[in-house]
Write an enzyme that holds these catalytic residues in place. Sequence first.
Site, PDB file in Angstrom:
ATOM      1  CE  LYS A 169     -43.987 -12.847  28.492  1.00  0.00           C
ATOM      2  NZ  LYS A 169     -43.046 -13.886  29.099  1.00  0.00           N
ATOM      3  CE  LYS A 198     -46.093  -9.309  33.582  1.00  0.00           C
ATOM      4  NZ  LYS A 198     -45.612 -10.655  33.996  1.00  0.00           N
ATOM      5  CE  LYS A 202     -38.619 -14.225  36.429  1.00  0.00           C
ATOM      6  NZ  LYS A 202     -39.842 -14.743  35.494  1.00  0.00           N
TER       7      LYS A 202
HETATM    8  N1  AQP Z   1     -45.748  -6.997  37.962  1.00  0.00           N
HETATM    9  C1  AQP Z   1     -45.919  -8.311  38.786  1.00  0.00           C
HETATM   10  N2  AQP Z   1     -46.837  -8.168  39.641  1.00  0.00           N
HETATM   11  C2  AQP Z   1     -46.928  -8.906  40.297  1.00  0.00           C
HETATM   12  N3  AQP Z   1     -46.907 -10.295  40.110  1.00  0.00           N
HETATM   13  C3  AQP Z   1     -46.150 -10.662  39.522  1.00  0.00           C
HETATM   14  N4  AQP Z   1     -44.978 -11.653  38.864  1.00  0.00           N
HETATM   15  C4  AQP Z   1     -44.370 -11.448  37.839  1.00  0.00           C
HETATM   16  N5  AQP Z   1     -44.751 -10.080  37.798  1.00  0.00           N
HETATM   17  C5  AQP Z   1     -44.757  -9.706  38.620  1.00  0.00           C
HETATM   18  C6  AQP Z   1     -45.664 -13.751  39.247  1.00  0.00           C
HETATM   19  O1  AQP Z   1     -44.491 -14.031  39.987  1.00  0.00           O
HETATM   20  C7  AQP Z   1     -45.655 -15.458  38.935  1.00  0.00           C
HETATM   21  C8  AQP Z   1     -44.391 -15.928  38.510  1.00  0.00           C
HETATM   22  O2  AQP Z   1     -44.104 -15.082  36.634  1.00  0.00           O
HETATM   23  P1  AQP Z   1     -43.168 -15.414  36.011  1.00  0.00           P
HETATM   24  O3  AQP Z   1     -41.810 -15.302  36.253  1.00  0.00           O
HETATM   25  O4  AQP Z   1     -43.981 -17.357  35.623  1.00  0.00           O
HETATM   26  O5  AQP Z   1     -43.561 -14.814  34.673  1.00  0.00           O
HETATM   27  P2  AQP Z   1     -44.005 -13.745  34.246  1.00  0.00           P
HETATM   28  O6  AQP Z   1     -44.971 -13.441  34.799  1.00  0.00           O
HETATM   29  O7  AQP Z   1     -44.305 -13.044  32.357  1.00  0.00           O
HETATM   30  O8  AQP Z   1     -42.771 -12.869  35.060  1.00  0.00           O
HETATM   31  P3  AQP Z   1     -41.676 -11.772  33.995  1.00  0.00           P
HETATM   32  O9  AQP Z   1     -41.979 -11.193  35.452  1.00  0.00           O
HETATM   33  O10 AQP Z   1     -43.166 -10.499  33.648  1.00  0.00           O
HETATM   34  O11 AQP Z   1     -41.082 -12.474  33.585  1.00  0.00           O
HETATM   35  P4  AQP Z   1     -40.993 -12.002  31.872  1.00  0.00           P
HETATM   36  O12 AQP Z   1     -40.944 -10.220  32.078  1.00  0.00           O
HETATM   37  O13 AQP Z   1     -39.322 -13.131  31.343  1.00  0.00           O
HETATM   38  O14 AQP Z   1     -41.970 -12.663  31.446  1.00  0.00           O
HETATM   39  C9  AQP Z   1     -46.507 -15.389  38.401  1.00  0.00           C
HETATM   40  O15 AQP Z   1     -47.297 -15.767  39.701  1.00  0.00           O
HETATM   41  C10 AQP Z   1     -46.519 -13.846  37.927  1.00  0.00           C
HETATM   42  O16 AQP Z   1     -47.856 -13.395  37.830  1.00  0.00           O
END
Ligand code: AQP
Length: 335
Positions: A111, A194, A197
Amino acid sequence: MNRIFSGIQPTGNLHLGNYLGAIRNWVALQADYDCIFCIVDLHAITQPQDPAALRNSTREVAAAYVAAGVDPDRCTIFNQSTVPGHTQLAWLLGCMTPLGWLNRMTQFKEKAGKQRDMAGLGLYSYPVLMAADILLYKATHVPVGEDQKQHLELARDIAGAFNRAYGVDYFPLPEPQILGTATRVMSLRDGTKKMSKSDPSDYSRINMTDDAETVALKIRRAKTDPLPLPDSAEGLADRPEAENLLDIYAALADRSREAVIAEFAGAQFSGFKEKLADLAVAVLGPIGAEMKRLVAAPDHVDAILARGADRANAVAAPHLAEIYETVGMLRPQHG
Ligand code: AQP
């Protein structure tokens, strides 16, 4: 009863990965555990957020939990900033976390990118706050995606360090729970990244509130390769996009990867994608519609969050008092 803590950041664009990798599993867990599901707004601000968008996203994440079937009568649903114990415990834990442990965290490296010196202290200490989130409630189990496993390991190390430093057996070491078939949903544009968001391309993900046409369009446009679908799991080697779409299908249909491969062996992507789009719409459509309904009348969501905050504080405050006592913080009482 064993206790579960988990959360999602209110950073917009809740997607299929959040649903299959997290929320859907929580629905299944609520029968057997005391569940605490948080909207981690303090984690969200480790990267810049627009205040109005953050408020909306917080309600939208709460709405997603409820719309997907998390029952606010059985589970505690609240946003992190309404329980001061999270930041209070994070400070105590941060004081005993060696920098070397944090330096190993791959998410910070990803990040922060090349702008490491410009990254905020909060982004760096994010895993300490996550440890505090879990330990504040003495949670025994944490359902996490593969991507969060390293942070949970750190939370276990910090819990062990606290117990050893004070000669107590206070914090249980939280166990990871990797559940479901789709623990890692990948981007529709690149099967090696992956679904996220924050991906700038909306075509990389299926948002939980996308309408049927948008879901179908995104799946039609999803990157694939020129070969037909394979007839065995070995045939997926070096085909990350095919693997991802088949795994998404299996997770949505609640079937094994093998069963789905057998059904579509030798098929062209075009026909498979149509079936996948129908399935995705059938599963996500009602949830997305309910999310929109809940967000449009936010009083109900706000009431759920307020009740959840009361419940969470009622668990957290006595724990924090015990922790302060253990650490040696004087708590003078008024005469
Ligand atoms: N691609 C994914 N596949 C499976 N599980 C996922 N999670 C996120 N992306 C995937 C699971 O969702 C939960 C919450 O995630 P988060 O929003 O707290 O943070 P993150 O993992 O950083 O999610 P993003 O979508 O990738 O957000 P950004 O882009 O803001 O960093 C967790 O249990 C995660 O495993």
